[in-house]
Design an enzyme around this catalytic site. Sequence first.
Site, PDB file in Angstrom:
ATOM      1  N   CYS A 130       0.586  -1.171   0.000  1.00 16.17           N
ATOM      2  CA  CYS A 130       0.122   0.260   0.209  1.00 16.17           C
ATOM      3  C   CYS A 130       0.891   1.659   0.056  1.00 16.17           C
ATOM      4  O   CYS A 130       0.285   1.928  -0.972  1.00 16.17           O
ATOM      5  CB  CYS A 130      -0.988  -0.281   1.209  1.00 16.17           C
ATOM      6  SG  CYS A 130      -0.148  -0.330   2.552  1.00 16.17           S
ATOM      7  N   HIS A 237      -3.240   6.462   4.416  1.00 14.72           N
ATOM      8  CA  HIS A 237      -1.793   6.339   4.891  1.00 14.72           C
ATOM      9  C   HIS A 237      -1.271   7.953   4.473  1.00 14.72           C
ATOM     10  O   HIS A 237      -1.389   8.622   3.080  1.00 14.72           O
ATOM     11  CB  HIS A 237      -0.765   5.138   4.015  1.00 14.72           C
ATOM     12  CG  HIS A 237      -0.843   3.760   5.024  1.00 14.72           C
ATOM     13  ND1 HIS A 237      -1.225   3.536   5.730  1.00 14.72           N
ATOM     14  CD2 HIS A 237       0.010   2.773   4.284  1.00 14.72           C
ATOM     15  CE1 HIS A 237      -1.769   2.289   5.599  1.00 14.72           C
ATOM     16  NE2 HIS A 237      -0.679   2.057   5.507  1.00 14.72           N
TER      17      HIS A 237
HETATM   18  O1  25A Z   1      -5.718 -12.482   8.380  1.00 12.96           O
HETATM   19  P1  25A Z   1      -5.410 -13.761   7.531  1.00 12.96           P
HETATM   20  O2  25A Z   1      -5.562 -14.476   7.582  1.00 12.96           O
HETATM   21  O3  25A Z   1      -4.733 -13.088   5.845  1.00 12.96           O
HETATM   22  O4  25A Z   1      -6.280 -13.672   6.332  1.00 12.96           O
HETATM   23  C1  25A Z   1      -7.462 -12.207   6.149  1.00 12.96           C
HETATM   24  C2  25A Z   1      -8.744 -12.960   5.356  1.00 12.96           C
HETATM   25  O5  25A Z   1      -8.308 -13.732   4.471  1.00 12.96           O
HETATM   26  C3  25A Z   1      -8.821 -14.460   4.421  1.00 12.96           C
HETATM   27  C4  25A Z   1      -9.578 -14.614   5.785  1.00 12.96           C
HETATM   28  O6  25A Z   1     -10.935 -15.314   6.122  1.00 12.96           O
HETATM   29  C5  25A Z   1      -9.253 -12.654   5.479  1.00 12.96           C
HETATM   30  O7  25A Z   1     -11.083 -12.242   5.233  1.00 12.96           O
HETATM   31  N1  25A Z   1      -8.536 -16.418   4.717  1.00 12.96           N
HETATM   32  C6  25A Z   1      -7.618 -16.949   5.300  1.00 12.96           C
HETATM   33  N2  25A Z   1      -6.963 -17.769   5.311  1.00 12.96           N
HETATM   34  C7  25A Z   1      -7.612 -18.349   4.764  1.00 12.96           C
HETATM   35  C8  25A Z   1      -7.805 -19.239   3.636  1.00 12.96           C
HETATM   36  N3  25A Z   1      -7.320 -20.136   3.926  1.00 12.96           N
HETATM   37  C9  25A Z   1      -8.288 -16.662   4.158  1.00 12.96           C
HETATM   38  N4  25A Z   1      -9.821 -17.041   3.107  1.00 12.96           N
HETATM   39  C10 25A Z   1      -9.182 -18.430   2.001  1.00 12.96           C
HETATM   40  N5  25A Z   1      -8.004 -19.753   3.135  1.00 12.96           N
HETATM   41  P2  25A Z   1     -11.790 -15.566   7.833  1.00 12.96           P
HETATM   42  O8  25A Z   1     -12.937 -16.246   7.265  1.00 12.96           O
HETATM   43  O9  25A Z   1      -9.855 -16.027   8.112  1.00 12.96           O
HETATM   44  O10 25A Z   1     -11.515 -13.963   8.416  1.00 12.96           O
HETATM   45  C11 25A Z   1     -12.496 -13.716   8.467  1.00 12.96           C
HETATM   46  C12 25A Z   1     -12.516 -12.953   9.135  1.00 12.96           C
HETATM   47  O11 25A Z   1     -12.201 -12.762   9.818  1.00 12.96           O
HETATM   48  C13 25A Z   1     -11.096 -12.071  10.591  1.00 12.96           C
HETATM   49  N6  25A Z   1      -9.316 -13.198  10.965  1.00 12.96           N
HETATM   50  C14 25A Z   1      -8.730 -12.982  10.388  1.00 12.96           C
HETATM   51  N7  25A Z   1      -7.624 -14.432  10.645  1.00 12.96           N
HETATM   52  C15 25A Z   1      -8.304 -13.852  12.657  1.00 12.96           C
HETATM   53  C16 25A Z   1      -9.650 -13.151  13.032  1.00 12.96           C
HETATM   54  N8  25A Z   1      -9.753 -12.707  13.932  1.00 12.96           N
HETATM   55  C17 25A Z   1     -10.140 -13.199  14.974  1.00 12.96           C
HETATM   56  N9  25A Z   1      -8.482 -14.398  14.810  1.00 12.96           N
HETATM   57  C18 25A Z   1      -8.198 -14.414  13.736  1.00 12.96           C
HETATM   58  N10 25A Z   1      -6.851 -15.109  13.586  1.00 12.96           N
HETATM   59  C19 25A Z   1     -10.336 -11.101   9.488  1.00 12.96           C
HETATM   60  O12 25A Z   1     -10.101 -10.264  10.186  1.00 12.96           O
HETATM   61  C20 25A Z   1     -12.054 -11.073   8.900  1.00 12.96           C
HETATM   62  O13 25A Z   1     -12.353  -9.899   9.921  1.00 12.96           O
HETATM   63  P3  25A Z   1      -8.962  -8.869   9.301  1.00 12.96           P
HETATM   64  O14 25A Z   1      -9.945  -7.702   8.604  1.00 12.96           O
HETATM   65  O15 25A Z   1      -8.450  -8.483  10.479  1.00 12.96           O
HETATM   66  O16 25A Z   1      -8.067  -9.459   8.106  1.00 12.96           O
HETATM   67  C21 25A Z   1      -7.778  -8.991   7.560  1.00 12.96           C
HETATM   68  C22 25A Z   1      -5.930  -9.037   6.979  1.00 12.96           C
HETATM   69  O17 25A Z   1      -6.213  -8.651   5.548  1.00 12.96           O
HETATM   70  C23 25A Z   1      -4.617  -8.252   5.902  1.00 12.96           C
HETATM   71  N11 25A Z   1      -3.966  -6.720   5.013  1.00 12.96           N
HETATM   72  C24 25A Z   1      -4.652  -5.488   5.307  1.00 12.96           C
HETATM   73  N12 25A Z   1      -4.167  -4.839   4.887  1.00 12.96           N
HETATM   74  C25 25A Z   1      -4.194  -5.770   3.266  1.00 12.96           C
HETATM   75  C26 25A Z   1      -3.488  -6.971   3.978  1.00 12.96           C
HETATM   76  N13 25A Z   1      -3.028  -7.785   3.903  1.00 12.96           N
HETATM   77  C27 25A Z   1      -2.942  -7.178   1.969  1.00 12.96           C
HETATM   78  N14 25A Z   1      -2.783  -6.224   1.216  1.00 12.96           N
HETATM   79  C28 25A Z   1      -3.269  -4.904   2.301  1.00 12.96           C
HETATM   80  N15 25A Z   1      -2.675  -3.822   1.483  1.00 12.96           N
HETATM   81  C29 25A Z   1      -4.518  -8.251   6.567  1.00 12.96           C
HETATM   82  O18 25A Z   1      -3.035  -8.415   7.302  1.00 12.96           O
HETATM   83  C30 25A Z   1      -4.803  -9.217   7.921  1.00 12.96           C
HETATM   84  O19 25A Z   1      -4.826 -10.035   8.270  1.00 12.96           O
HETATM   85  O1  L14 Z   2       2.713  -6.070   2.368  1.00 16.88           O
HETATM   86  O2  L14 Z   2       0.715  -3.800   9.096  1.00 16.88           O
HETATM   87  O3  L14 Z   2       1.082  -5.334   1.674  1.00 16.88           O
HETATM   88  O4  L14 Z   2       0.154  -2.295   7.466  1.00 16.88           O
HETATM   89  C1  L14 Z   2       0.162  -3.729   3.731  1.00 16.88           C
HETATM   90  C2  L14 Z   2       0.014  -3.488   5.331  1.00 16.88           C
HETATM   91  C3  L14 Z   2       1.620  -5.756   4.840  1.00 16.88           C
HETATM   92  C4  L14 Z   2       0.988  -5.130   6.778  1.00 16.88           C
HETATM   93  C5  L14 Z   2       1.538  -5.226   2.725  1.00 16.88           C
HETATM   94  C6  L14 Z   2       0.247  -3.025   7.543  1.00 16.88           C
HETATM   95  C7  L14 Z   2       1.680  -5.018   3.844  1.00 16.88           C
HETATM   96  C8  L14 Z   2       0.894  -3.969   6.237  1.00 16.88           C
END
Ligand code: 25A
Ligand code: L14
Length: 332
Positions: A130, A237
């Site tokens: 981002c 940001h």
């Molecule tokens: O947290 P993860 O593992 O990175 O997962 C993020 C998303 O991917 C799905 C997950 O679905 C969520 O929608 N996902 C994860 N593993 C997956 C798999 N194996 C998968 N989809 C398919 N197959 P979910 O059903 O697991 O999550 C639903 C809601 O629950 C929250 N959550 C996730 N892990 C949790 C949790 N809550 C409690 N405990 C946990 N351990 C999740 O919250 C979602 O609402 P979230 O919104 O905080 O997750 C957003 C993630 O995205 C990352 N992120 C943010 N910005 C960026 C980014 N990644 C890349 N680029 C970006 N610009 C954050 O790091 C955050 O983890």
């Molecule tokens: O690599 O925590 O796209 O703000 C973007 C946001 C990793 C972490 C990525 C953060 C990320 C991040």
Amino acid sequence: MKKINLAVVGATGMVGRTFIKVLEERNLPIENIYFFSSSRSAGSKITFNGKEYTVEELTETSFDRGIDIALFSAGGSTSEKFSPIAASKGCVVVDNSSQWRMDPAVPLVVPEVNPQDIAWHKGIIANPNCSTIQAVVALKPLHDKYKIKRIVYSTYQAVSGAGMKGYSDLENGLKGEAPKKFPHPIAGNCLPHIDVFLPNGYTKEEEKMVNETRKILGDQNLRVTATTVRVPVYNGHSESINVEFEKQFDLDELKEALKNAPGLIVEDDPQNNVYPMALSASGKDETFVGRIRRDESVESGVNLWVVADNIRKGAATNAVQIAQELIKMWNK
Ligand code: 25A
Ligand code: L14
């Protein structure tokens, strides 16, 4: 126009939910749409264009139904496992994680900057970090005109970048609760720590900004350094960018080049308190630049203040723009 089948992987996350909003706003030619998550959220409901869909658990057979494009935001390990499976079924993955970004076989694309790189994809296209996306939108026209020699990034990053858990840490921290996501309180604080620390003392977020800037601008000779900081802002940001050029420049001409750049809006009227801010950029798809000043300490340099919505332009909007470019290519 050919209608496409589209999948959103990680649909229930912070970025996933924004994919859905941006897809609705941009009215893509979608025949069928599918929403995937982990087992944790499978079965939950999502409304898209007034119709209700059930979120499915992502499995190895999820892509066995003619999906043309999959937008992934499910973290690195999910992407590592499932992107190649999707690609092997003829689906093009636009991936938000850092998993594939520096892979030489994977294009790393910001549509305003290097749309030409979309054409050589082999099934996976990476969406940059981002902080890097918004920076290169502002730097591209300046690199073309004055050839950048060196960049110094200092970022002020919102908690939404760390997903829902980051967001809750600020909300709950303001009520006096201890943090769960960050190692220290973020309310009333600044943490010079985003992503993990590396052996050289930099964070992975800082390393991503250095490497991804060079790859997107297609210039391995660029000298880049970064300090990335988490601040108590919910969304959007902000970045201080110090740039040094090879060539001399005229400040008015430089401002004109920024005004004409795609996806970039100049907000620079300090006498009237006009400059980009996280609050005003939040909810927008464009990148905003202001505080445009000559760096008087070097031969040829400028200071910029660049702000964007990190969940929109920094993630969801950029990925949807890549999907729109793909669709354009397929309809040629
Ligand atoms: O947290 P993860 O593992 O990175 O997962 C993020 C998303 O991917 C799905 C997950 O679905 C969520 O929608 N996902 C994860 N593993 C997956 C798999 N194996 C998968 N989809 C398919 N197959 P979910 O059903 O697991 O999550 C639903 C809601 O629950 C929250 N959550 C996730 N892990 C949790 C949790 N809550 C409690 N405990 C946990 N351990 C999740 O919250 C979602 O609402 P979230 O919104 O905080 O997750 C957003 C993630 O995205 C990352 N992120 C943010 N910005 C960026 C980014 N990644 C890349 N680029 C970006 N610009 C954050 O790091 C955050 O983890
Ligand atoms: O690599 O925590 O796209 O703000 C973007 C946001 C990793 C972490 C990525 C953060 C990320 C991040």
